[in-house]
Every structure is written in structure tokens, then in C-alpha cells.
Design an enzyme around this catalytic site. Sequence first.
Site, PDB file in Angstrom:
ATOM      1  N   GLU A  23     -59.372  -2.100  25.367  1.00  0.00           N
ATOM      2  CA  GLU A  23     -59.529  -3.504  24.966  1.00  0.00           C
ATOM      3  C   GLU A  23     -60.970  -3.597  24.488  1.00  0.00           C
ATOM      4  OE1 GLU A  23     -61.248  -6.719  25.434  1.00  0.00           O
ATOM      5  OE2 GLU A  23     -60.304  -7.125  27.387  1.00  0.00           O
ATOM      6  N   CYS A  26     -64.836 -11.590  26.656  1.00  0.00           N
ATOM      7  CA  CYS A  26     -64.267 -10.994  25.436  1.00  0.00           C
ATOM      8  C   CYS A  26     -63.439 -12.025  24.677  1.00  0.00           C
ATOM      9  CB  CYS A  26     -63.463  -9.729  25.712  1.00  0.00           C
ATOM     10  SG  CYS A  26     -62.700  -9.665  27.309  1.00  0.00           S
TER      11      CYS A  26
END
Lengths: 487, 487
Positions: A235, A272
Amino acid sequence: MTSTATITPTSTTELEEFLTAAQEAAAPWAALRPAERAAVLDAVASALDAAGETLIPIAMHETNLPQARLTGELKRTTFQLRLFGEVLRDGAYLDARIDHADAQWPMGAPRPDLRRVLEPLGPVLVFAASNFPFAFSVAGGDTASAWAAGNPVILKAHSGHPELSIATAAVIAEALAAAGIQAGVFALIMGTEAGATALKDSRIKAGGFTGSIPGGRALFDMANARPEPIPFYGELGSNNPVFVTAAAAADRGATIAAEFVASFTMGAGQFCTKPGTIFVPRGSEIVEALRDSELPAAAPLLNSRIQSGYLEVLEALQGHDKVRVLAQGSDPLADPPSPTLLLTSAEDVLAHPESLQTECFGPTALVVEYTDEAELIALAKSFEGQLTATLIGTETCEVESLIDVLARKAGRVLWNQWPTGVSVTYAQQHGGPYPATTSVGSTSVGTAAISRFLRPVAYQGFPQGLLPEALQDTNPLNVPQMINGKR
Amino acid sequence: MTSTATITPTSTTELEEFLTAAQEAAAPWAALRPAERAAVLDAVASALDAAGETLIPIAMHETNLPQARLTGELKRTTFQLRLFGEVLRDGAYLDARIDHADAQWPMGAPRPDLRRVLEPLGPVLVFAASNFPFAFSVAGGDTASAWAAGNPVILKAHSGHPELSIATAAVIAEALAAAGIQAGVFALIMGTEAGATALKDSRIKAGGFTGSIPGGRALFDMANARPEPIPFYGELGSNNPVFVTAAAAADRGATIAAEFVASFTMGAGQFCTKPGTIFVPRGSEIVEALRDSELPAAAPLLNSRIQSGYLEVLEALQGHDKVRVLAQGSDPLADPPSPTLLLTSAEDVLAHPESLQTECFGPTALVVEYTDEAELIALAKSFEGQLTATLIGTETCEVESLIDVLARKAGRVLWNQWPTGVSVTYAQQHGGPYPATTSVGSTSVGTAAISRFLRPVAYQGFPQGLLPEALQDTNPLNVPQMINGKR
């Protein structure tokens, strides 16, 4: 206040021991019934909850994060372990399928008795993230889902919180031992070199990662270059653009501005899913409200590497000749930095996607004025893959086409909400097309994350007694079974 | 009788047109309701059935395969298209999940309304195989599953049957046009270079492949080296070892020998699931029976490249100093070649895994004598990833540990059956750890193959009218929905 601990890198000898132990632990850990593994996950969760008073101060010391945030994050982490226990007890994750033999199968040839179930991959290597020292670190989502699937985990600690990593690993080791589980089910390793060596080792069967695009891509490439390539679930980065329609901006511009500020500065912008860009109609009161908004006070970033990386990207953005400063605290380039809002135009974002759509990991966002709502489609199309994309609209807006584009670009699309929180649920999707992740079909948050660490095995013509329990006719585990295509 | 057609490689200009058309067709094709796409798949299946009298003679001319085999294979191919239609009408493949907003969610933060569904990836590039000119070629399993998932397909034809590929593509194009589907949903391309160029193009979002290990690995590496890496589902090579217990050998050695001969020589040994190795107890009557068995007559291989590749591997095996010829037709190295059975020992297979566990694509198999049944575990462990592994035993055998090892090595484990047939069913698994495939978590045969070409998207906080139909509360498509974790 960031860590000053000396990290002792894992030696080659130690790593070899961990890899051997993980390989030896794989079969017995996989052989536990799902409910038995669930009980172990619960035990680890309880041990971590009980150790909060020890762990949270260490985390505060090492990460600059406040107590309330860390307390909440530890709760999220242990909830996550227990939720995977629930997934195990439910058993649908096994995707058990039974086809009875059928001499009349219309394919033209008799169908044999075929039964298919998902089984663990083998030892998984997880690279911890810096920004969530509990939830995306030692006992975080990758560890929980890889364990739940039945795999031993080797955890490469993040250098941002080594003491916390060691302390968390000790709690885990003790809980596993108390539950009678062999130690090889978990190991903590330190150092970039040990991480890379482990990733290349044939005993490792999958990788998980949360971090930067360059770091994640390098590891992804390493995983694929092995003689036996393995799945690597990285990720990486995301800009998380927000698109505000003209009607929404006219309707509640000030509210939108205030909510946006709260979202992009949350955790000092170190999520994020931080919204890095907001598209607003030219001349909207949102721009005024943002210009006049009281930005939060300067807050220290997680560590000096993040601080210097943040300044580098901010200076480049701020120095871009198409970008002006819209609002800024008193010390935007200091340590700690106060938040920054920058302003540019839609045409410039389209003209300079590489420089103006970069992720800026910290308390900065770009406000982009557009002239015509129809431009939003082209703007949305201009982005690379994203973790999230947000649409702020009203139900009278004609936004179907824009939603279609956003759904192709991002793993999670939001309507009149903000992307910064990532709830751990059954339907969560935290992942998206590259570079948001290296694996477009997967999620690293939510119960579906378990699928990353499983592989299908079919058994043909087997007697009942030799089948895995999930595939037996008597269904002793009481798992959902698809029988002859029917559920 | 193999093809003498001159292949006209797809030009850069044509390829560009196909890629543009595929990209333009992606959204409308994805937007069709699943049942509407199912009707299109049915229409293509019916058109192919109706064209059998044209297609089968072309296939016979180009591939050396007999009419009966090709007739069955076409039936399998159209059955497969219709089975994916059934999968679409069922709707479970969408994995629709709905989490209602929950202020009391025990994570510690309120849960938003989150809804997750699987959506198409975008244009898929499929590389056709040579050995099944219908079922793993133009309208084969990769095409059917990528289409069903809602993706346009660009099909790189195999050079072994170009005329059949063109004729099949024409039937597809006509059926799509008659169903009112835009042409970009399918295109046929020719030539290695066009295939590689397409694979590197940013409009292609996934790849499928069936073929050799070196060819598949090269394409896998290419897909991963893109600026935006994409999933690449390669089904490569497999030895498909068979393990015969002492009890089974004693019980019915002659039958096992006869069944094994039928399996390894089926289709002149040109199945990716051909059993390439059989482990039998030393001194078993199986060895005698195989030595005395009447091997089938020589049969032509698919094409000259396969013939020369086969001879190369066979000569190396036959020339190995630990290998003897057990049984052989009169012209083992001729064109067409008669079948060959070679003999070696378990110790030698363990000592020379690289040379003695290679796939030999054609009518050759290796008979391996073992001394003690306990050796079978080590022998099973010595193999790389496999599509299949077969255990021939009796219910009195203690084989649980061996089954555990075989299930870790292979995607499909068989008990007292032979691996050569791969039924198209709900529970089929055709895939395994590398090098059997490049994607250990997937299958290229059976209904689960559709998952390869889908990605999850979550919608947070959406009004009902803007949600995909599969996620709406009224469930207009009547698909299975997981609601708050319950089915």
C-alpha cells in the site's frame, strides 16, 4: 522526542533461525481449526489491551503522537485482531465449494467429485509502517490477516519506533506461548538488509507493506524477481483528491472549508488517506473561507526523515510557478511545521500532473479552482490510481459520469464525507490501482484483507475421511459451503 | 498437416485502433447488467456451436488433432461461456457487502455507511495457447472469464492455428454485432511483437496466458516492469507427479499401469496436466506391466516447434546416466514420435531434481521406483509448484502427511483418479504455486476464474440513487448481499 534507540539489525544467523522456525510452524498453525486460531488472536488482543499502559508511553516517546490518538489506535488494533477472529468463526472466508460427481454434466464429459477450499500460503513477511505504530505495525492489519489466514508472520520493524516494536513483539510472544502456540508463528526483525534478505528467501511465500511509492516499488520488484515470484501487497501513496460541485460550494462553502481543514491536518497530515487536493469552483466562498481559516498549530512530524521529505515536497510545490500560497501558519518550513494551503488552477493541474499531483506527506494541501463543472471529469481522469476519491455534492447535481470515473481511479469513493478515517469493517476497501497499491484486487483494511494470504486447493475424488473438514459432507466446522453451484 | 498460413502480424496502426476501441468499449461493457452480459455470452456460445462445421475442419487442418477431440473441445468451450453466464445471473461473484452506519461500532469510532462491490479492471490482454485451439484459445476460458467480469478482451492469437483464430474471431465479431455490442469488446491480434507492445500499453489492465515457463515468465516480468504494473495470470508448466502407495500397487498394479498409460499418452501427451512422473514401489508389478504394455501408436504433435522441443527434452532425459528406457514404440524420436516410458530411482530424482523433474511436453513419462513408502514425503517436497499431484492409494494407507505436502505443492490433488481431464465446474482449481502459475491465488478454469479480472470498490456515505445497483438496499439485481457481516 523521536526515538534515539540504537537499532541492532537482525543478524544473518538470527534471521536464518526465524525463517526456519516460521517454516516449521507453518503446518501446525495452518492445521489449527479456524476457531482455534480465532482464540489465539483474541488472546493476543487481550494481552495487548492489558499492556496498554506500558506500550502507549513508549509509542508517545518514539512517534510524537499524542496519547489520545495512540489509545484509540491500540483499541482499533485489538478490535481488528478480534474481528478477524469473527471472520474465522464464520468460515465464509474459506470459500468452500463442493461439486458432486455428475455423469450428465453438460460439458460433454462426466464431472468428477471436486471440492475446493482456500488454504494458507506459508510464512508471510510484513513490513511495518511508520504512521500508525499500532494499527499498521507489529500487530497491525497485515499481521492480523496473515495470521488469521493461517500463516506465520515475520515482521520487519519500522525504524521509526523500534522500542515499541520490541515491546509489542514481547507481548505477542508471551501471549502465543501462554496459548501453547509455537514461537515460529511470529518473529520480529530489524534493519533494511534483513528485510530484503528475508523477502528473497524461498521460505517466504508473500509480502505485505505500507509505506512510500519508491520503497514499496523496490520491494515489489524484488518479490517478482525471485526465482519463485511471490504475491506482494504494497500500500503505497495517494493524493486522495476531493471534488466539490458548484451547487455544494454555493450551498455550504464555509462548512466544506472547515471540514477540509480538519481532514487534511489530521495527524499532521500523515495519513495515507489525507486529501491532498480539493477542486472548488472559481470564486467560491470556499477559497475565501480557506484563506481566512485558522489553521491548526504546528505539530511535530513522526520523525526526522518524514520532516525532511515533507519539506522537500512542500518547497517544490510552493516554488512551482503556477502555485501561490493561500494560507499558511507562521512557520511552514520549520520543525515542527505549521500547515500550508496552496492555490492553483485546474488548467495548471492538467498541464503539470507530475509536479502538482504528487503526494505531500504532511500538513499541506492544494486548492484548485475550476471554471466549469464539466472539467471535473478530465481532472479526475488525469490522476493515477488512488486509495480514495471524494465527491462533495448535492443530490441535485448530475454526477453519475464523474462517479464512474472516480470508481475506476480509486478503491474507495466518498460522498459528502472525508477520507481520513479508515474504518475496520466488512465492506472496507483500502487499496486501489497503482500506485495506490501494487495489487489492485486487494485491500489491506477490513475483513476481505484475509484473502490476500490464501490460495485455492481442489481435492478430486477424495474419500470423506481424507478431506479437509471444511469440505466434508457432514460439515463439522459448520462453514458456508457452495454445493453444486448453490449456496 | 500443420498450418502453412502466412501470418500477417498486426501493424502498429491496427493495434493502436484496437487499444483505443477496447478502452472506449470498457465503460459501456462494464455498465451492462450482469444478466445482459450473460445474454451476450450465450449468443457467442450459440454462434460458435452453429459454426462448428466450419471451424472444426480448419482446426483439424491446423493442429493435427482428431475430429472427435475437437468436437468435444468446442462443446466444452461453449459450455464454459454459458457457465459464466450462469455465474453472472447468480451475482455472488460481485461479493456485494453492505455495512450500515453504526455509531456504536466497537472499534472506538463510528462506522460510516460503507458498501463494497467488485468491478471490472478494464481491457484484458489474453495470450492463446496452442494445445487447446478452442478451450484455451480465442473464445477460451480466459476470454470468457474476462468478458464475464465486464472487460473488453484483446486476444493474441497462437501461431499454431492462425486460420482457426481468424475464423473464430469472425464468428465472435458477428455475434457481438448482432447483439448490439460495440466492436471494441473484442479484437484479435497476431504476432509476438504486437503482443508485447499491447502488454506494455497503459490501456491494458491485466494479462492472461497459457503456455511455456520461459514464455510465461518473460511476459510476467514485462507486466510487472510497466510503470503501472498489472496483474498477469500465467499458467505455465507442470510435471504432475503421481504417487502410488505399496498397498495400491499390490492391490491393482496392472490396472494402475493401464490407466497411467492412457493418461500420459492422451492427446499425445500435450496436456498441461499430463502425469510426467509416477512413483511406484520397487519390484511392483506396475513396472512389469508398464514394460510389457502396448503403448499407443505414434501420433503427430501439434506443430513443428512442439515436436522439436519435445525431442530435445526427451533426448536429454533418455541420455541421462541415471535413466533407462522402460518401454518405447518403434520410432520414439521420429515425427510423429511413438510414446516413451523411462525408468529411474527415487534417489536419483532427489539427487537431480532439475534434470529429472522437468516437464516433457509430449508422450513421455518417467517411472520412478522407491524402496520405502516413507520416502514419498521427501519426494513430494522436492518438487516445485504443480498444477496437480495425484495419490493412488487404498483407504487403509496412512497418507495424511503426504496429502498435506501435496496440497502445499499443487492446486489440485487427486485421489485414485487421473489428472488429464480438467472439468469446468464451480470447484475446479487449475493453477498452483510457481512455476505452475505466476499467480498462486487464482485459477484459469472453473467459475472462480472470473475473480482474476475484478477489483473491489467501496462507496462511503452514498445516497441510494447514486450507488451501483448491486449495493442498493432494494437489491434490484437480486444478488447475494452480505449485510453487516451476515449473509
